[in-house]
Design a protein around this motif. Structure first.
Motif, PDB file in Angstrom:
ATOM      1  N   TYR A  57       0.827  -1.204   0.000  1.00  0.00           N
ATOM      2  CA  TYR A  57       0.000   0.000   0.000  1.00  0.00           C
ATOM      3  C   TYR A  57       0.866   1.261   0.000  1.00  0.00           C
ATOM      4  O   TYR A  57       0.568   2.222  -0.717  1.00  0.00           O
ATOM      5  N   PHE A  58       1.915   1.264   0.790  1.00  0.00           N
ATOM      6  CA  PHE A  58       2.801   2.438   0.824  1.00  0.00           C
ATOM      7  C   PHE A  58       3.321   2.732  -0.587  1.00  0.00           C
ATOM      8  O   PHE A  58       3.402   3.890  -1.009  1.00  0.00           O
ATOM      9  N   PHE A  59       3.671   1.665  -1.303  1.00  0.00           N
ATOM     10  CA  PHE A  59       4.176   1.822  -2.664  1.00  0.00           C
ATOM     11  C   PHE A  59       3.077   2.326  -3.601  1.00  0.00           C
ATOM     12  O   PHE A  59       3.236   3.335  -4.302  1.00  0.00           O
ATOM     13  N   VAL A  60       1.938   1.649  -3.582  1.00  0.00           N
ATOM     14  CA  VAL A  60       0.841   2.001  -4.493  1.00  0.00           C
ATOM     15  C   VAL A  60       0.309   3.398  -4.179  1.00  0.00           C
ATOM     16  O   VAL A  60       0.143   4.235  -5.068  1.00  0.00           O
ATOM     17  N   GLY A  61       0.068   3.659  -2.880  1.00  0.00           N
ATOM     18  CA  GLY A  61      -0.460   4.962  -2.491  1.00  0.00           C
ATOM     19  C   GLY A  61       0.499   6.089  -2.826  1.00  0.00           C
ATOM     20  O   GLY A  61       0.088   7.153  -3.310  1.00  0.00           O
ATOM     21  N   GLY A  62       1.805   5.867  -2.583  1.00  0.00           N
ATOM     22  CA  GLY A  62       2.799   6.900  -2.888  1.00  0.00           C
ATOM     23  C   GLY A  62       2.836   7.213  -4.373  1.00  0.00           C
ATOM     24  O   GLY A  62       2.822   8.381  -4.788  1.00  0.00           O
ATOM     25  N   ALA A  63       2.845   6.150  -5.188  1.00  0.00           N
ATOM     26  CA  ALA A  63       2.887   6.350  -6.647  1.00  0.00           C
ATOM     27  C   ALA A  63       1.609   7.022  -7.125  1.00  0.00           C
ATOM     28  O   ALA A  63       1.651   7.952  -7.950  1.00  0.00           O
ATOM     29  N   ALA A  64       0.461   6.595  -6.581  1.00  0.00           N
ATOM     30  CA  ALA A  64      -0.814   7.173  -7.011  1.00  0.00           C
ATOM     31  C   ALA A  64      -0.902   8.645  -6.631  1.00  0.00           C
ATOM     32  O   ALA A  64      -1.341   9.481  -7.432  1.00  0.00           O
ATOM     33  N   THR A  94       2.314   8.911   4.900  1.00  0.00           N
ATOM     34  CA  THR A  94       2.787   7.624   5.418  1.00  0.00           C
ATOM     35  C   THR A  94       4.099   7.787   6.190  1.00  0.00           C
ATOM     36  O   THR A  94       4.375   7.013   7.106  1.00  0.00           O
ATOM     37  N   GLY A  95       4.873   8.812   5.829  1.00  0.00           N
ATOM     38  CA  GLY A  95       6.099   9.079   6.578  1.00  0.00           C
ATOM     39  C   GLY A  95       5.787   9.502   8.002  1.00  0.00           C
ATOM     40  O   GLY A  95       6.433   9.066   8.960  1.00  0.00           O
ATOM     41  N   VAL A  96       4.766  10.366   8.152  1.00  0.00           N
ATOM     42  CA  VAL A  96       4.356  10.795   9.488  1.00  0.00           C
ATOM     43  C   VAL A  96       3.725   9.613  10.234  1.00  0.00           C
ATOM     44  O   VAL A  96       3.941   9.423  11.430  1.00  0.00           O
ATOM     45  N   LEU A 137      11.378  11.000   6.804  1.00  0.00           N
ATOM     46  CA  LEU A 137      10.473  10.051   6.141  1.00  0.00           C
ATOM     47  C   LEU A 137       9.487  10.681   5.154  1.00  0.00           C
ATOM     48  O   LEU A 137       9.330  10.161   4.045  1.00  0.00           O
ATOM     49  N   PRO A 138       8.798  11.788   5.481  1.00  0.00           N
ATOM     50  CA  PRO A 138       7.863  12.343   4.489  1.00  0.00           C
ATOM     51  C   PRO A 138       8.564  12.737   3.193  1.00  0.00           C
ATOM     52  O   PRO A 138       8.052  12.486   2.102  1.00  0.00           O
ATOM     53  N   TRP A 139       9.755  13.322   3.298  1.00  0.00           N
ATOM     54  CA  TRP A 139      10.536  13.684   2.099  1.00  0.00           C
ATOM     55  C   TRP A 139      10.919  12.432   1.316  1.00  0.00           C
ATOM     56  O   TRP A 139      10.764  12.366   0.099  1.00  0.00           O
ATOM     57  N   HIS A 140      11.436  11.467   2.053  1.00  0.00           N
ATOM     58  CA  HIS A 140      11.908  10.216   1.472  1.00  0.00           C
ATOM     59  C   HIS A 140      10.763   9.526   0.716  1.00  0.00           C
ATOM     60  O   HIS A 140      10.920   9.109  -0.439  1.00  0.00           O
ATOM     61  N   PHE A 141       9.620   9.439   1.358  1.00  0.00           N
ATOM     62  CA  PHE A 141       8.492   8.737   0.754  1.00  0.00           C
ATOM     63  C   PHE A 141       7.907   9.532  -0.416  1.00  0.00           C
ATOM     64  O   PHE A 141       7.446   8.937  -1.402  1.00  0.00           O
ATOM     65  N   ALA A 142       7.938  10.856  -0.320  1.00  0.00           N
ATOM     66  CA  ALA A 142       7.454  11.670  -1.439  1.00  0.00           C
ATOM     67  C   ALA A 142       8.331  11.451  -2.670  1.00  0.00           C
ATOM     68  O   ALA A 142       7.837  11.249  -3.787  1.00  0.00           O
ATOM     69  N   ALA A 143       9.665  11.455  -2.448  1.00  0.00           N
ATOM     70  CA  ALA A 143      10.590  11.250  -3.570  1.00  0.00           C
ATOM     71  C   ALA A 143      10.421   9.848  -4.145  1.00  0.00           C
ATOM     72  O   ALA A 143      10.431   9.650  -5.365  1.00  0.00           O
ATOM     73  N   SER A 144      10.240   8.879  -3.246  1.00  0.00           N
ATOM     74  CA  SER A 144      10.072   7.496  -3.681  1.00  0.00           C
ATOM     75  C   SER A 144       8.795   7.341  -4.517  1.00  0.00           C
ATOM     76  O   SER A 144       8.803   6.685  -5.568  1.00  0.00           O
ATOM     77  N   GLY A 145       7.707   7.974  -4.058  1.00  0.00           N
ATOM     78  CA  GLY A 145       6.446   7.913  -4.784  1.00  0.00           C
ATOM     79  C   GLY A 145       6.554   8.590  -6.141  1.00  0.00           C
ATOM     80  O   GLY A 145       6.061   8.079  -7.155  1.00  0.00           O
ATOM     81  N   LEU A 177       6.400  20.626   4.081  1.00  0.00           N
ATOM     82  CA  LEU A 177       7.519  21.124   3.282  1.00  0.00           C
ATOM     83  C   LEU A 177       7.806  20.177   2.111  1.00  0.00           C
ATOM     84  O   LEU A 177       8.050  20.629   0.983  1.00  0.00           O
ATOM     85  N   ALA A 178       7.767  18.878   2.395  1.00  0.00           N
ATOM     86  CA  ALA A 178       8.012  17.900   1.332  1.00  0.00           C
ATOM     87  C   ALA A 178       6.936  18.017   0.256  1.00  0.00           C
ATOM     88  O   ALA A 178       7.230  17.993  -0.943  1.00  0.00           O
TER      89      ALA A 178
END
Lengths: 352, 263
Positions: free
Chosen positions: A71-78, A194-196, A213-221, B241-242
């Protein structure tokens, strides 16, 4: 209790004496060397600040199933795809790109709730999430974000379908624009919350990284969304190339952040199976696609598209592995009894 | 209807596990496995979905005088662990369904008819108390015997405790009792006695206090438990911010691309 000595049958006296000997030996030497007697560790299991409570972890590992990293993967990409689609729409980019990005977002909006519901211990009660709106709970915020995201994206997708099929009309344009506009903040939320969600827990490795984490997951998505779009045939778009390169560069920085900080709580990201997975996911979503994207801008016209496809594929696989790795790192981190006790002797793993 | 609390005085505990049995009987909690752990007489290890009271055994090799024991006898420290019913409870704040509530007695209760088993409370508890019952699907922990308290009764564990190691009562009265008890014990020469009630962190105190000898960490009691909601502000600012950067970056990429196409 009477204080009379216990009378044993003659046949048992020898065995009783033997027990006495073993006990004396255990007391005096700390272990028993007699054959057939193999006590586990010291005869007096000791709890202390150095050993913790027998090294039994205080925290419980996250009991989530494999549906959650998916879900983290699918939700981030979506989420990222919805943002790309809306911005592409408003900047007048290729309508095919807008439509495909929207389809990725819509597919994610259908799959994500299914994954989340499958993970619930009582799936038939998933609507209980809608009982309350609770800003203090990232899980509640996520459920509402996903609900709003699904509505916005499906409205935009449906309106887009009507427009393509029956031609433009005012109500359809209103629906499409409203859906698209709402999808921006909701998609941004979906890609970052999801990072939070995992950061605001007591799991040491997650909690230590709540800002990253929020930055990381945003970039990953974003990396995954761009990769999917490129594999769907948008491998000529310069905007996507730039976004993919930006996401990959950020993941390089994120990898550096993880590797350069020395803290015992970060060990699950560097050692063991979760560490190996974090590194593999990091290489696939950071340095590799970044290098491939640079190479493809210098490569010949024949080579460039294939390099870009490889970059796209690496980003997608990297994004997926990263999500799995973070959840496995969390499970490993919960086993660390030292972290919550602040016990001495926490080993910072060797640097390489 | 007063605010109630537990005071578990481990200096009085004899490790009989009557509290565990009473809890299981009253609340109809099924067994939690019959495995030998090798860790003194503790074969359960920790509180969990099926263990709402749990007696910890800290075993010491024969030390003359320790615990008032005769030389040559090993000595034990026992402490009956339970949900801390935090003043600021991580599980309660994390629960997305509102299943976890604060009762009129000040306890933290998971309503089993509302919980949908998302398990977010499990990772939000700084004491590792809440656990998901994989067979049932929902999260469980000590209910503070809400049903008994509603009927004016004390919780089952406190009722069954034969040495009054588990005390139950009005919280302020119990706090006063606790500090008085610590003072008396220290006067008697137990200068390693301390009250465990983390009021200095975001948890802001508990409704289950403990009197223990030695370092509370020996009993797996964390020195600085934090309700994870304390980190939310940091997390959401970072997320905002992200998100802003993601939006700005996407806008920039498409605008730059658009101008090139126009040329």
């Amino acid at each position: 209790m009477n204080s009379q000595p216990i009378r044993l049958p003659k046949s048992e006296i020898g065995r009783e004496r033997r027990l006495h000997e073993i006990r004396k030996e255990a007391e005096s030497r700390g272990n028993v060397k007699q054959p057939g007697v193999r006590p586990h560790g010291a005869p007096f299991p000791k709890a202390s600040v150095e050993t913790g409570y027998y090294g039994i972890p205080l925290l419980k590992p996250p009991p989530w199933t494999r549906a959650i990293p998916v879900y983290f993967f699918v939700g981030g990409a979506a989420g990222a795809a919805a943002v790309v689609s809306a911005i592409a729409h408003y900047t007048g980019a290729d309508p095919k790109l807008v439509r495909d990005a929207r389809l990725i977002a819509a597919a994610g909006a259908v799959v994500s709730p299914a994954l989340l519901i499958a993970d619930l211990g009582r799936p038939e009660r998933f609507l209980d999430m809608m009982r309350v709106f609770k800003p203090k709970s990232p899980m509640s915020m996520g459920a509402w974000t996903l609900l709003g995201f699904g509505s916005a994206v499906s409205a935009a997708t449906f309106a887009g379908f009507l427009r393509e099929r029956y031609g433009p009309s005012f109500p359809v344009a209103v629906l499409e624009n409203a859906g698209e506009a709402a999808a921006i903040p909701l998609g941004l939320g979906l890609a970052t919350y999801t990072g939070v969600l995992i950061g605001a827990t007591t799991i040491p490795v997650w909690n230590q990284n709540i800002v990253d984490l929020p930055w990381h997951f945003a970039a990953s998505g974003l990396g995954a969304a761009v990769g999917l779009l490129e594999l769907l045939g948008h491998s000529k778009s310069r905007a996507l190339q730039g976004l993919g390169f930006g996401a990959a560069l950020f993941e390089v920085w994120q990898g550096f952040r993880i590797e350069s900080r020395r803290h015992a709580d970060l060990n699950p990201l560097k050692h063991g199976p979760s560490g190996a997975m974090t590194r593999m996911g990091g290489v696939l979503s950071g340095p590799l696609p970044a290098a491939l994207r640079v190479a493809c801008s210098f490569a010949s016209k024949n080579r460039a598209p294939s390099l870009r496809r490889w970059a796209a594929l690496a980003s997608i696989v990297g994004s997926f592995l990263t999500r799995v790795a973070w959840l496995r790192a969390g499970a490993a981190s919960a086993q660390d009894w030292r972290a919550p006790l602040g016990a001495p002797g926490a080993q910072v793993g060797p640097d390489r | 209807m007063s605010t109630t609390a537990f005071l578990t005085d481990s200096t009085l505990c004899i490790g009989c596990k009557a509290c565990e049995v009473a809890c299981k009987e009253w609340n109809e909690v099924s067994d939690d496995g019959l495995d030998w752990s090798g860790h003194s007489y503790d074969n359960t290890g920790a509180v969990g979905a099926l263990t709402w009271r749990h007696v910890k055994f800290v075993e010491e090799p024969p030390t003359p005088g320790l615990g008032g024991n005769a030389a040559g006898q090993s000595s034990w420290g026992f402490s009956s662990d339970v949900c801390k019913h935090c003043e600021v409870a991580g599980c309660l704040e994390a629960c997305p369904t509102g299943a976890i509530v604060r009762t009129e007695f000040g306890g933290v209760l998971i309503q089993p008819d509302v919980c949908n088993g998302c398990a977010y409370c499990v990772v939000a508890c700084p004491f590792g108390v809440v656990a998901k019952n994989e067979d049932d699907g929902r999260a469980f922990k000590c209910t503070f015997c809400y049903d008994r308290q509603k009927a004016g009764l004390e919780p089952a564990c406190a009722k069954a405790c034969p040495t009054e190691s588990i005390k139950f009562g009005e919280i302020h009265q119990l706090r006063a009792e606790a500090s008085e008890r610590v003072r008396v014990l220290q006067e008697r020469g137990m200068d390693d006695v301390a009250l465990y009630d983390p009021t200095h962190t975001s948890v802001q105190g508990t409704h289950a206090m403990f009197i223990v000898r030695g370092d509370p960490r020996t009993f797996n009691l964390p020195p600085n438990p934090e309700a994870p909601t304390a980190y939310l502000k940091k997390g959401w600012i970072s997320a905002a911010l992200a998100a802003g950067t993601l939006l700005g970056g996407t806008l920039l990429a498409f605008i730059a691309d658009g101008t090139r196409n126009a040329r």
